[in-house]
Design a protein around this motif. Sequence first.
Motif, PDB file in Angstrom:
ATOM      1  N   UNK A 250       0.831  -1.209   0.000  1.00 16.53           N
ATOM      2  CA  UNK A 250       0.000   0.000   0.000  1.00 16.53           C
ATOM      3  C   UNK A 250       0.863   1.256   0.000  1.00 16.53           C
ATOM      4  N   UNK A 251       1.989   1.213   0.725  1.00 15.25           N
ATOM      5  CA  UNK A 251       2.895   2.357   0.690  1.00 15.25           C
ATOM      6  C   UNK A 251       3.507   2.498  -0.691  1.00 15.25           C
ATOM      7  N   UNK A 252       3.921   1.389  -1.272  1.00 16.52           N
ATOM      8  CA  UNK A 252       4.548   1.439  -2.593  1.00 16.52           C
ATOM      9  C   UNK A 252       3.578   1.936  -3.653  1.00 16.52           C
ATOM     10  N   UNK A 253       2.310   1.591  -3.504  1.00 16.73           N
ATOM     11  CA  UNK A 253       1.298   2.060  -4.447  1.00 16.73           C
ATOM     12  C   UNK A 253       1.088   3.568  -4.317  1.00 16.73           C
ATOM     13  N   UNK A 254       1.113   4.065  -3.077  1.00 15.76           N
ATOM     14  CA  UNK A 254       0.899   5.496  -2.844  1.00 15.76           C
ATOM     15  C   UNK A 254       2.138   6.323  -3.166  1.00 15.76           C
ATOM     16  N   UNK A 255       3.326   5.693  -3.097  1.00  9.69           N
ATOM     17  CA  UNK A 255       4.580   6.420  -3.315  1.00  9.69           C
ATOM     18  C   UNK A 255       5.469   5.611  -4.277  1.00  9.69           C
ATOM     19  N   UNK A 256       5.101   5.560  -5.541  1.00 11.46           N
ATOM     20  CA  UNK A 256       5.829   4.693  -6.487  1.00 11.46           C
ATOM     21  C   UNK A 256       7.276   5.116  -6.735  1.00 11.46           C
ATOM     22  N   UNK A 257       7.637   6.349  -6.428  1.00 14.18           N
ATOM     23  CA  UNK A 257       9.005   6.798  -6.658  1.00 14.18           C
ATOM     24  C   UNK A 257       9.892   6.640  -5.430  1.00 14.18           C
ATOM     25  N   UNK A 258       9.374   5.989  -4.387  1.00 16.29           N
ATOM     26  CA  UNK A 258      10.186   5.691  -3.209  1.00 16.29           C
ATOM     27  C   UNK A 258      10.493   4.195  -3.212  1.00 16.29           C
ATOM     28  N   UNK A 259      11.768   3.875  -3.301  1.00 17.73           N
ATOM     29  CA  UNK A 259      12.189   2.473  -3.266  1.00 17.73           C
ATOM     30  C   UNK A 259      12.579   2.111  -1.837  1.00 17.73           C
TER      31      UNK A 259
ATOM     32  N   UNK B 228      18.737  14.392   9.147  1.00 18.14           N
ATOM     33  CA  UNK B 228      17.646  15.275   8.736  1.00 18.14           C
ATOM     34  C   UNK B 228      16.659  14.476   7.891  1.00 18.14           C
ATOM     35  N   UNK B 229      15.386  14.435   8.290  1.00 22.52           N
ATOM     36  CA  UNK B 229      14.428  13.623   7.533  1.00 22.52           C
ATOM     37  C   UNK B 229      14.275  14.113   6.098  1.00 22.52           C
ATOM     38  N   UNK B 230      14.221  13.179   5.177  1.00 20.07           N
ATOM     39  CA  UNK B 230      13.957  13.482   3.777  1.00 20.07           C
ATOM     40  C   UNK B 230      12.454  13.413   3.525  1.00 20.07           C
ATOM     41  N   UNK B 231      12.034  13.825   2.343  1.00 20.13           N
ATOM     42  CA  UNK B 231      10.611  13.719   1.996  1.00 20.13           C
ATOM     43  C   UNK B 231      10.157  12.262   2.036  1.00 20.13           C
ATOM     44  N   UNK B 232      11.023  11.354   1.572  1.00 20.82           N
ATOM     45  CA  UNK B 232      10.671   9.933   1.583  1.00 20.82           C
ATOM     46  C   UNK B 232      10.518   9.427   3.012  1.00 20.82           C
ATOM     47  N   UNK B 233      11.395   9.867   3.914  1.00 21.59           N
ATOM     48  CA  UNK B 233      11.304   9.462   5.311  1.00 21.59           C
ATOM     49  C   UNK B 233      10.014   9.975   5.931  1.00 21.59           C
ATOM     50  N   UNK B 234       9.697  11.243   5.691  1.00 16.22           N
ATOM     51  CA  UNK B 234       8.457  11.806   6.242  1.00 16.22           C
ATOM     52  C   UNK B 234       7.239  11.062   5.714  1.00 16.22           C
ATOM     53  N   UNK B 235       7.259  10.730   4.430  1.00 19.76           N
ATOM     54  CA  UNK B 235       6.125  10.019   3.836  1.00 19.76           C
ATOM     55  C   UNK B 235       5.954   8.637   4.462  1.00 19.76           C
ATOM     56  N   UNK B 236       7.065   7.940   4.679  1.00 25.99           N
ATOM     57  CA  UNK B 236       6.991   6.597   5.241  1.00 25.99           C
ATOM     58  C   UNK B 236       6.492   6.633   6.684  1.00 25.99           C
ATOM     59  N   UNK B 237       7.021   7.532   7.488  1.00 22.89           N
ATOM     60  CA  UNK B 237       6.591   7.584   8.885  1.00 22.89           C
ATOM     61  C   UNK B 237       5.121   7.972   8.995  1.00 22.89           C
ATOM     62  N   UNK B 238       4.678   8.947   8.197  1.00 22.64           N
ATOM     63  CA  UNK B 238       3.267   9.344   8.221  1.00 22.64           C
ATOM     64  C   UNK B 238       2.365   8.191   7.797  1.00 22.64           C
ATOM     65  N   UNK B 239       2.781   7.465   6.746  1.00 20.38           N
ATOM     66  CA  UNK B 239       1.991   6.314   6.289  1.00 20.38           C
ATOM     67  C   UNK B 239       1.926   5.239   7.378  1.00 20.38           C
ATOM     68  N   UNK B 240       3.056   4.966   8.021  1.00 17.61           N
ATOM     69  CA  UNK B 240       3.105   3.930   9.043  1.00 17.61           C
ATOM     70  C   UNK B 240       2.175   4.259  10.203  1.00 17.61           C
ATOM     71  N   UNK B 241       2.192   5.500  10.657  1.00 10.68           N
ATOM     72  CA  UNK B 241       1.326   5.905  11.766  1.00 10.68           C
ATOM     73  C   UNK B 241      -0.146   5.867  11.358  1.00 10.68           C
ATOM     74  N   UNK B 242      -0.439   6.228  10.106  1.00 11.10           N
ATOM     75  CA  UNK B 242      -1.823   6.140   9.625  1.00 11.10           C
ATOM     76  C   UNK B 242      -2.302   4.694   9.589  1.00 11.10           C
TER      77      UNK B 242
END
Length: 297
Positions: free
Chosen positions: A115-124, A273-287
């Motif tokens: 589900x994370x990969x589907x929402x963020x296809x440019x994050x490996x 320093x958190x990157x955009x990918x890091x912020x996206x992953x942590x927010x998705x995980x908490x959701x």
Amino acid sequence: MTRPYLPLNALRAFEASARHLSFTRAADELNVTQAAVSHQVKLLEERLAVGLFKRLPRGLMITAEGEALLPVMRDAFDRMANMLERLEGGRVRDVLNVGAVGTFAVGWLLPRLPRFQSAHPLVEVRLSTHNNRVDMAIEGLDYAIRFGDGAWHGLEAQRLFDAPLSALCTPRLAESLLTPADLVRHTLLRSYRENEWTHWFAAAGVSRPPARANGVTFDSSLAMMEAAVQGARVALAPPRMFARQLSSGDVVQPFEIHAALGSYWITRLKSRTPTDAMDAFEAWLLDEIRLVYGSDA
């Protein structure tokens, strides 16, 4: 003062030769001749006006100047390779390195990760597993998910959810268990963390628990559960991580008794320093956690 032009081929020839301490092996790696590598290194030495190697009858010995240059070249080539790897179809792909306790990775994260990969296809996401002991700086991790109390030196820690432990075993073994005290007669599997069974028996109100668990010590609840399934043994593990085995009936939880000894946490280096990918992953995980457990996490 104008800096000397340094040909990329010469720098690559030096870096490969320094790693192998051999022009021949460097040539094999770069798919050129040994003479070409030797020529490129000599060209670089002339441009820098320093010797980078001492030529020996059987190989090379790097000089002090070469040793000083090598880590800089390794870092530069690694960074170029990483950036080229991130470029995909004209867009920049982010790489996210996540380490997770094996039990969490298999029992919770992997079924939800698509589900994370589907929402963020440019994050490996590059996922590695560990047994709760991990050096984030050495392993180059953006995040590490681990079990404990959240107090790790030099790390920012965000609590995910509690993971209380309970006795888990096969249905056949459970038939012989009428009270928690009946477990004393069976082989009790344990992790490397001390006194987990002691806490569980205390929660169960058993006044005379065994002095210690009497089975093999495991560094992973995954291996412990496999041992429980294969034989007449009892594991002490978090049921939340083994929902699939409980649903299938491979294992059962004979008593609604838990020992709360820690939680799962997502951690990162305070210096990172958190990157955009890091912020996206942590927010998705908490959701995801709020979606599954609501306010009971």
